[in-house]
Scaffold this motif. Structure first.
Motif, PDB file in Angstrom:
ATOM      1  N   LEU A   1     -21.052  71.422 111.135  1.00  0.00           N
ATOM      2  CA  LEU A   1     -20.922  72.230 109.912  1.00  0.00           C
ATOM      3  C   LEU A   1     -19.912  73.360 110.070  1.00  0.00           C
ATOM      4  CD1 LEU A   1     -24.686  72.226 108.931  1.00  0.00           C
ATOM      5  CD2 LEU A   1     -22.827  71.197 107.602  1.00  0.00           C
ATOM      6  N   THR A   2     -19.684  73.805 111.305  1.00  0.00           N
ATOM      7  CA  THR A   2     -18.613  74.776 111.550  1.00  0.00           C
ATOM      8  C   THR A   2     -17.270  74.188 111.136  1.00  0.00           C
ATOM      9  OG1 THR A   2     -19.825  75.776 113.402  1.00  0.00           O
ATOM     10  CG2 THR A   2     -17.448  76.130 113.348  1.00  0.00           C
ATOM     11  N   LEU A   3     -17.069  72.908 111.457  1.00  0.00           N
ATOM     12  CA  LEU A   3     -15.819  72.236 111.087  1.00  0.00           C
ATOM     13  C   LEU A   3     -15.747  71.974 109.586  1.00  0.00           C
ATOM     14  CD1 LEU A   3     -15.599  69.755 114.091  1.00  0.00           C
ATOM     15  CD2 LEU A   3     -14.450  71.961 113.825  1.00  0.00           C
ATOM     16  N   VAL A   4     -16.892  71.721 108.963  1.00  0.00           N
ATOM     17  CA  VAL A   4     -16.937  71.603 107.501  1.00  0.00           C
ATOM     18  C   VAL A   4     -16.539  72.930 106.867  1.00  0.00           C
ATOM     19  CG1 VAL A   4     -18.467  71.242 105.522  1.00  0.00           C
ATOM     20  CG2 VAL A   4     -18.684  69.773 107.547  1.00  0.00           C
ATOM     21  N   ASP A   5     -17.096  74.021 107.391  1.00  0.00           N
ATOM     22  CA  ASP A   5     -16.815  75.362 106.870  1.00  0.00           C
ATOM     23  C   ASP A   5     -15.329  75.700 106.954  1.00  0.00           C
ATOM     24  OD1 ASP A   5     -17.963  77.539 105.617  1.00  0.00           O
ATOM     25  OD2 ASP A   5     -18.471  78.592 107.472  1.00  0.00           O
ATOM     26  N   ARG A   6     -14.666  75.171 107.979  1.00  0.00           N
ATOM     27  CA  ARG A   6     -13.237  75.458 108.179  1.00  0.00           C
ATOM     28  C   ARG A   6     -12.322  74.494 107.425  1.00  0.00           C
ATOM     29  NH1 ARG A   6     -13.740  76.455 114.752  1.00  0.00           N
ATOM     30  NH2 ARG A   6     -14.988  78.361 114.592  1.00  0.00           N
ATOM     31  N   GLY A   7     -12.927  73.572 106.671  1.00  0.00           N
ATOM     32  CA  GLY A   7     -12.126  72.641 105.893  1.00  0.00           C
ATOM     33  C   GLY A   7     -11.564  71.484 106.682  1.00  0.00           C
ATOM     34  N   LEU A   8     -12.061  71.277 107.899  1.00  0.00           N
ATOM     35  CA  LEU A   8     -11.563  70.210 108.753  1.00  0.00           C
ATOM     36  C   LEU A   8     -12.341  68.907 108.590  1.00  0.00           C
ATOM     37  CD1 LEU A   8     -11.009  72.346 111.978  1.00  0.00           C
ATOM     38  CD2 LEU A   8      -9.275  71.571 110.331  1.00  0.00           C
ATOM     39  N   VAL A   9     -13.541  68.990 108.005  1.00  0.00           N
ATOM     40  CA  VAL A   9     -14.389  67.816 107.767  1.00  0.00           C
ATOM     41  C   VAL A   9     -14.918  67.895 106.344  1.00  0.00           C
ATOM     42  CG1 VAL A   9     -16.535  66.633 108.412  1.00  0.00           C
ATOM     43  CG2 VAL A   9     -15.044  67.573 110.192  1.00  0.00           C
ATOM     44  N   ASP A  10     -14.873  66.766 105.639  1.00  0.00           N
ATOM     45  CA  ASP A  10     -15.401  66.659 104.280  1.00  0.00           C
ATOM     46  C   ASP A  10     -16.769  65.986 104.359  1.00  0.00           C
ATOM     47  OD1 ASP A  10     -16.060  65.983 101.663  1.00  0.00           O
ATOM     48  OD2 ASP A  10     -14.093  65.132 101.192  1.00  0.00           O
ATOM     49  N   LEU A  11     -17.796  66.652 103.845  1.00  0.00           N
ATOM     50  CA  LEU A  11     -19.148  66.095 103.912  1.00  0.00           C
ATOM     51  C   LEU A  11     -19.253  64.712 103.279  1.00  0.00           C
ATOM     52  CD1 LEU A  11     -21.315  69.247 103.090  1.00  0.00           C
ATOM     53  CD2 LEU A  11     -21.358  67.940 105.230  1.00  0.00           C
ATOM     54  N   ASP A  12     -18.457  64.453 102.251  1.00  0.00           N
ATOM     55  CA  ASP A  12     -18.590  63.188 101.529  1.00  0.00           C
ATOM     56  C   ASP A  12     -17.533  62.154 101.910  1.00  0.00           C
ATOM     57  OD1 ASP A  12     -20.935  63.871 100.004  1.00  0.00           O
ATOM     58  OD2 ASP A  12     -19.666  65.329  99.003  1.00  0.00           O
ATOM     59  N   ALA A  13     -16.812  62.445 102.973  1.00  0.00           N
ATOM     60  CA  ALA A  13     -15.884  61.441 103.512  1.00  0.00           C
ATOM     61  C   ALA A  13     -16.651  60.445 104.379  1.00  0.00           C
ATOM     62  CB  ALA A  13     -14.801  62.128 104.339  1.00  0.00           C
ATOM     63  N   PRO A  14     -16.176  59.212 104.473  1.00  0.00           N
ATOM     64  CA  PRO A  14     -16.827  58.267 105.383  1.00  0.00           C
ATOM     65  C   PRO A  14     -16.635  58.713 106.828  1.00  0.00           C
ATOM     66  CG  PRO A  14     -14.796  57.331 104.498  1.00  0.00           C
ATOM     67  CD  PRO A  14     -15.024  58.617 103.763  1.00  0.00           C
ATOM     68  N   VAL A  15     -17.624  58.419 107.649  1.00  0.00           N
ATOM     69  CA  VAL A  15     -17.524  58.741 109.075  1.00  0.00           C
ATOM     70  C   VAL A  15     -16.266  58.110 109.670  1.00  0.00           C
ATOM     71  CG1 VAL A  15     -18.631  58.404 111.327  1.00  0.00           C
ATOM     72  CG2 VAL A  15     -20.010  59.032 109.320  1.00  0.00           C
ATOM     73  N   SER A  16     -15.926  56.909 109.193  1.00  0.00           N
ATOM     74  CA  SER A  16     -14.771  56.190 109.747  1.00  0.00           C
ATOM     75  C   SER A  16     -13.450  56.914 109.515  1.00  0.00           C
ATOM     76  CB  SER A  16     -14.699  54.779 109.158  1.00  0.00           C
ATOM     77  OG  SER A  16     -14.587  54.847 107.747  1.00  0.00           O
ATOM     78  N   ALA A  17     -13.410  57.883 108.606  1.00  0.00           N
ATOM     79  CA  ALA A  17     -12.187  58.660 108.405  1.00  0.00           C
ATOM     80  C   ALA A  17     -11.859  59.485 109.652  1.00  0.00           C
ATOM     81  CB  ALA A  17     -12.341  59.578 107.192  1.00  0.00           C
ATOM     82  N   TYR A  18     -12.877  59.817 110.425  1.00  0.00           N
ATOM     83  CA  TYR A  18     -12.699  60.627 111.635  1.00  0.00           C
ATOM     84  C   TYR A  18     -12.942  59.817 112.912  1.00  0.00           C
ATOM     85  CZ  TYR A  18     -13.465  63.921 107.856  1.00  0.00           C
ATOM     86  OH  TYR A  18     -13.391  64.579 106.648  1.00  0.00           O
ATOM     87  N   TRP A  19     -13.623  58.706 112.757  1.00  0.00           N
ATOM     88  CA  TRP A  19     -14.056  57.876 113.907  1.00  0.00           C
ATOM     89  C   TRP A  19     -13.739  56.434 113.504  1.00  0.00           C
ATOM     90  CZ3 TRP A  19     -19.832  58.419 115.876  1.00  0.00           C
ATOM     91  CH2 TRP A  19     -20.035  57.592 116.988  1.00  0.00           C
ATOM     92  N   PRO A  20     -12.487  56.000 113.664  1.00  0.00           N
ATOM     93  CA  PRO A  20     -12.025  54.735 113.079  1.00  0.00           C
ATOM     94  C   PRO A  20     -12.827  53.506 113.487  1.00  0.00           C
ATOM     95  CG  PRO A  20     -10.160  56.057 113.802  1.00  0.00           C
ATOM     96  CD  PRO A  20     -11.394  56.748 114.317  1.00  0.00           C
ATOM     97  N   GLU A  21     -13.404  53.496 114.692  1.00  0.00           N
ATOM     98  CA  GLU A  21     -14.155  52.316 115.149  1.00  0.00           C
ATOM     99  C   GLU A  21     -15.534  52.198 114.495  1.00  0.00           C
ATOM    100  OE1 GLU A  21     -11.934  54.156 118.726  1.00  0.00           O
ATOM    101  OE2 GLU A  21     -13.034  54.832 116.966  1.00  0.00           O
ATOM    102  N   PHE A  22     -15.932  53.198 113.757  1.00  0.00           N
ATOM    103  CA  PHE A  22     -17.296  53.265 113.210  1.00  0.00           C
ATOM    104  C   PHE A  22     -17.431  52.306 112.033  1.00  0.00           C
ATOM    105  CE2 PHE A  22     -20.891  55.300 111.024  1.00  0.00           C
ATOM    106  CZ  PHE A  22     -21.733  55.587 112.086  1.00  0.00           C
ATOM    107  N   ARG A  23     -18.349  51.331 112.134  1.00  0.00           N
ATOM    108  CA  ARG A  23     -18.439  50.249 111.149  1.00  0.00           C
ATOM    109  C   ARG A  23     -19.379  50.554 109.978  1.00  0.00           C
ATOM    110  NH1 ARG A  23     -19.752  44.719 114.084  1.00  0.00           N
ATOM    111  NH2 ARG A  23     -19.922  44.146 111.885  1.00  0.00           N
ATOM    112  N   THR A  24     -20.427  51.330 110.213  1.00  0.00           N
ATOM    113  CA  THR A  24     -21.409  51.587 109.146  1.00  0.00           C
ATOM    114  C   THR A  24     -20.766  52.429 108.042  1.00  0.00           C
ATOM    115  OG1 THR A  24     -23.320  51.423 110.597  1.00  0.00           O
ATOM    116  CG2 THR A  24     -23.586  52.764 108.623  1.00  0.00           C
TER     117      THR A  24
END
Length: 366
Positions: A82-105
């Motif tokens: 959530l620190t990274l969300v607060d800094r605008g580096l992570v979007d809560l509603d983005a798919p996990v795979s946007a940051y972790w490309p191998e992630f299939r779910t």
């Protein structure tokens, strides 16, 4: 300690007098100030029914004694992401795979944080020593098929939560989550807690022990159930031989192996209750704290086998309090309505009745 809270102190020490507690700490902040800060017993493991020997009594629980608080750590690892969300580096509603490309779910960051991602158990049976193999367990999760459609229902991600959340932190920031916690939250807020302890901190740890040797079996649930699969792969997480070992204490298993003092946990929640600023040091925006403590899911939880309300990393209770209890009896939370934060850290693995009685004593004082 303020005389007003004497009933809480008496209740705490009664647990030791009755043999229900062997080593623990309790810290409470009220109206932004610490009002209860107690330690008792010893750091040594005491077998059920044993009398504390003179040798055991020489190893008293100290204010800086660390103990494994199990799921009490889930909100802590969530706050790293959530620190990274607060800094605008992570979007809560983005798919996990946007940051972790191998992630299939096809789960979003928000679904991971609120236990609805559908990955409550590691999918590949692994031996106990793999608790320390971060890359292997994260690769298992990345390749896994979800147990349900993400977002449709919750099931506490008992063991997997820390790897899902912590790997997102590592992918975005580059630092392992233990180092991120130390540098971005624990250091600035002067919190004595962490994931992956060095040798010096391991020497401060209390040894976990069972109040009842049947406790591990009793907490597992039905053999083969989702709960059993979530709790027992890799095996050993409720085995005191494992959790008191250097392997466990030095590993980063953020869902279940935060080592902390009660004072650090109460202090953390005091900072959140104050809107993200503690002693003049802001770590989170008030907007982030409000979103993080808002109910994201309310309904059946397939692992807990009961109704649950999840925020972004915490459990939410009908009285408006938010925080997390850990299997074995430790617990920490904030109660905004009554204006307090509460943290109980114990080495005696048993139920939560000790906390229930302490809370009853506390509420009688307010």
């Amino acid at each position: 300690m303020h005389a007003r809270f004497a009933p809480v102190r008496d209740c705490f020490y009664d647990l030791f007098a009755a043999g229900r507690e062997t080593g623990a700490a309790l810290t409470i902040w009220y109206d932004g100030t610490p009002v209860v800060d107690l330690v008792g017993g010893t750091r040594a493991a005491v077998p059920p029914g044993a009398v504390v020997t003179a040798a055991g009594a020489d190893d008293p629980w100290r204010p800086d004694t660390l103990v494994n608080v199990y799921s009490v750590g889930k909100p802590v690892v969530a706050l790293c992401l959530l620190t990274l969300v607060d800094r605008g580096l992570v979007d809560l509603d983005a798919p996990v795979s946007a940051y972790w490309p191998e992630f299939r779910t096809p789960a979003t960051v928000r679904q991971v944080l609120s236990h609805t991602a559908g990955l409550p158990a590691f999918p590949v049976p692994r031996p106990a020593e793999t608790v320390a193999d971060w890359a292997l367990l994260c690769a298992d999760l990345a390749a896994a098929e979800p147990e349900w459609t993400p977002g449709s229902v919750a099931g506490e991600h008992a063991w997997t939560y820390g790897h899902l959340v912590g790997e997102l932190v590592r992918r975005v920031d580059g630092r392992p989550v233990g180092r991120f916690l130390a540098e971005e939250i624990a250091g600035p807020w002067r919190l004595d807690l962490g994931f992956g302890l060095d040798a010096a901190d391991q020497r401060r740890c209390a040894a976990l022990s069972y109040a009842d040797p049947a406790w591990p079996d009793r907490t597992r649930g039905e053999p083969g159930s989702l709960r059993a699969r979530a709790l027992d792969n890799p095996p050993g997480g409720r085995d005191v031989t494992m959790v008191n070992s250097p392997l466990w204490r030095s590993a980063e298993i953020p869902a279940v192996n935060l080592h902390a003092t009660a004072s650090a946990l109460a202090r953390l929640y005091a900072g959140l209750l104050a809107g993200g600023t503690l002693d003049g040091v802001r770590r989170f925006s008030p907007e982030l704290v409000a979103e993080a403590t808002r109910v994201q899911y309310d309904g059946p939880d397939l692992v807990l086998d009961r109704r649950a309300s999840w925020t972004l990393g915490m459990g939410w209770e009908p009285d408006g309090s938010w925080g997390m209890g850990g299997i074995g009896g430790s617990s920490a939370w904030a109660d905004p309505e009554r204006g307090y934060t509460f943290a109980y850290a114990t080495s005696r693995l048993a139920e939560h009745d000790r906390v229930d009685e302490l809370v009853e004593a506390l509420h009688s004082c307010l």
